[in-house]
Design an enzyme around this catalytic site. Structure first.
Site, PDB file in Angstrom:
ATOM      1  N   ASP A 281       0.833  -1.195   0.000  1.00  0.00           N
ATOM      2  CA  ASP A 281       0.000   0.000   0.000  1.00  0.00           C
ATOM      3  C   ASP A 281       0.875   1.255   0.000  1.00  0.00           C
ATOM      4  O   ASP A 281       1.903   1.315   0.690  1.00  0.00           O
ATOM      5  CB  ASP A 281      -0.876  -0.020   1.258  1.00  0.00           C
ATOM      6  CG  ASP A 281      -1.916   1.071   1.278  1.00  0.00           C
ATOM      7  OD1 ASP A 281      -2.772   1.079   0.380  1.00  0.00           O
ATOM      8  OD2 ASP A 281      -1.877   1.911   2.203  1.00  0.00           O
TER       9      ASP A 281
ATOM     10  N   GLU B 147      14.852 -14.542  -0.086  1.00  0.00           N
ATOM     11  CA  GLU B 147      15.313 -15.604   0.818  1.00  0.00           C
ATOM     12  C   GLU B 147      14.406 -16.830   0.746  1.00  0.00           C
ATOM     13  O   GLU B 147      14.794 -17.926   1.171  1.00  0.00           O
ATOM     14  CB  GLU B 147      15.326 -15.095   2.264  1.00  0.00           C
ATOM     15  CG  GLU B 147      16.330 -13.994   2.557  1.00  0.00           C
ATOM     16  CD  GLU B 147      16.137 -13.427   3.960  1.00  0.00           C
ATOM     17  OE1 GLU B 147      15.343 -14.014   4.736  1.00  0.00           O
ATOM     18  OE2 GLU B 147      16.758 -12.391   4.270  1.00  0.00           O
TER      19      GLU B 147
END
Length: 548
Positions: A211, A263
């Protein structure tokens, strides 16, 4: 389900936005919830989308429908529990649907533990340094630190009161006064959001819609700035850059987030809500070491004019392609007037302003639906990734006649009714025409009132009608997948008449007749999709796919 390879699935995905408050309510309290979503996932798999994106469901006082987050690592009891989230993710993954979580990094709720600690702490404390606190101007600090306005109307600063009752510092809130902005120059804020990202990734989230991704960073010194009266205060305007939008330092945040995302296996993604123009500037958000996608608001805001549509399609493919990213295409979301109404408006309607009974130039519902269907068929033929907002596959129009006393958007209150806000695109969905609340729940309670005419638009009423908007979307998504349209390129048809958007892609021709006065002879070929009835001519506000 997409036929794209598991790697980089997001380049061609159709992502369905769920606004949890209004999707499906299993508890019967009038507000949608995670269990309700889980119970309806089979319908979305049958529709043919690849992923779902959920607007916020975090712990929140709900002053801005969940975009005021009090705890970024828990589920608000309104929506269920973490166990409900886990069950939803498990079911979605079993159906082949990925799950994108909305994250709100620009600000928190004023009920967040950090902000409450800041209010209880002295000026200059570590607790206050997590937010943007400043002394006021004027002889006694009685004036705000600068002249910035809130996106929701009114000033962007609120003054605090000290423990002894004397006036204190001011804090910045680019949105509602209950949504204080974080200070992203503070390493503690960076570390905290690393933790939040990992929390949801560890629970199986496939990525994040971010957002206000053009926010977070403010210019040094917080200089005064004012928009022109008709500008979109969320950004997305060309010209002088607001000192609180699209600052260069925000890209360091997204590189850091990308390193966290990378990751994890499973090709997790970041999608930016960045109200930035021109598109060459927006493309910075999707460089290879930053986000994967950015919402194409330039496309959403384009008028229903053939020349304008061709121009924005060309610009989108070129500018996003220059940085190796796919273009995205979006027509509706939880912040804008639904496109089945917006495309027939007789006046411009900036993001977040909304429409209501006293608005000028209210849309013709017949024209709006026909243009909405044509725009959707055109969008789903374009290469790249597309977003579908809940209910647009039903052809839902904006809910205009919401009583004043039922409105809930803070924009309505902060502008004292000058702007209607976003309630009209957030009304609970109709699932079953003959059931209470049209199947939204079993009790008939809804947090916003549903229009009576929505009974005919309910999902069960449309499912068996081959000409319904639901079946148009289902067929368009099937053909998009089978024909590989999302992976193709487009070649403009040079001799197409004026007022028409026409191109070749992946072995088909797409003809969208935009001009209201045009009727175009139907070219040779097998019609595989049409947004309206066609015989020997294509009428205005109609898109046709032809197999060559």
């Amino acid at each position: 389900m997409s036929t794209a390879a598991p790697a980089e699935w997001w380049r061609t995905a159709v992502i369905y936005q769920i606004y949890p408050r209004s999707f499906s309510d299993a508890s019967g309290d009038g507000i949608g919830d995670l269990q309700g979503i889980t119970e309806r996932l089979d319908d979305l798999a049958a529709l043919g989308v690849d992923a779902i994106w959920l607007s916020p469901f975090y712990t929140s006082p709900q002053k801005d429908a969940g975009y005021d987050v009090a705890d970024f690592t828990d589920v608000d009891p309104l929506f269920g529990s973490l166990a409900d989230f886990d069950a939803m993710v498990e079911r979605a993954h079993a159906l082949g649907l990925r799950v994108i979580v909305d994250i709100v990094p620009n600000h928190s709720s004023d009920q967040h533990a950090w902000f409450q600690a800041a209010l209880a702490s002295p000026e200059g404390s570590d607790e206050r340094a997590r937010y943007v606190f400043r002394d006021g101007r004027g002889a006694t600090g009685e004036l705000p630190p600068n002249n910035w306005d809130s996106v929701f109307g009114g000033p962007a600063w609120t003054r605090t009161t000290n423990a002894d009752g004397t006036p204190g510092q001011w804090f910045l809130h680019l949105f509602d006064s209950t949504q204080p902005d974080f200070d992203w120059s503070n390493p503690a804020v960076l570390d905290e959001f690393d933790r939040v990202l990992r929390f949801w990734l560890d629970r199986g989230a496939d990525g994040f819609r971010v957002d206000v991704a053009h926010g977070l960073i403010k210019a040094d010194g917080l200089p005064d700035f004012s928009y022109a009266d008709d500008a979109n205060s969320m950004g997305g305007v060309e010209g002088p850059q607001a000192p609180y939008w699209a600052q260069e330092g925000v890209h360091d945040v997204w590189r850091r987030w990308r390193s966290v995302i990378d990751e994890y296996d499973g090709d997790r993604i970041l999608a930016a809500e960045a109200w930035v123009l021109p598109l060459s500037k927006m493309a910075k958000w999707v460089r290879p070491d930053e986000m994967h996608q950015a919402f194409n608001f330039a496309y959403l805001e384009t008028d229903w004019k053939a020349d304008d549509l061709r121009a924005v399609i060309d610009e989108s493919l070129a500018e996003f392609g220059n940085v190796g990213a796919p273009s995205t295409w979006v027509l509706s979301n939880h912040d804008v007037v639904r496109h089945a109404s917006r495309l027939a408006l007789g006046a411009e309607n900036p993001q977040g302003h909304g429409i209501g009974p006293k608005s000028l130039g209210l849309p013709d519902p017949v024209v709006g639906l026909q243009r909405g269907r044509a725009a959707s068929a055109l969008m789903l033929a374009l290469p790249g990734s597309a977003y579908v907002y809940q209910g647009e596959e039903l052809g839902l129009p904006e809910a205009i006649d919401i009583p004043d006393e039922a409105r809930q958007d803070p924009t309505w209150f902060r502008t004292e009714g000058e702007r209607y806000g976003r309630d009209g695109c957030r009304v609970p969905l109709p699932w079953s025409a003959a059931e209470p609340a049209y199947g939204f729940n079993s009790t008939g309670e809804t947090w916003l009132p549903q229009p009576a005419e929505w009974a005919s638009l309910a999902r069960d009423a449309q499912r068996e009608d081959p000409t319904s908007t639901l079946n148009l979307y289902t067929e368009a998504l099937r053909l998009r997948r089978e024909l590989g349209l999302a992976e193709g390129a487009i070649e403009w048809i040079a001799d197409a008449p004026a007022g028409v958007v026409a191109f070749r892609t992946s072995g088909i021709e797409v003809w969208a007749v935009i001009s209201p006065d045009a009727e175009v002879p139907l070219p040779d070929g097998e019609v595989v999709l049409a947004s309206a009835t066609v015989t020997d001519t294509i009428p205005a506000d109609t898109t046709v796919w032809l197999r060559r």
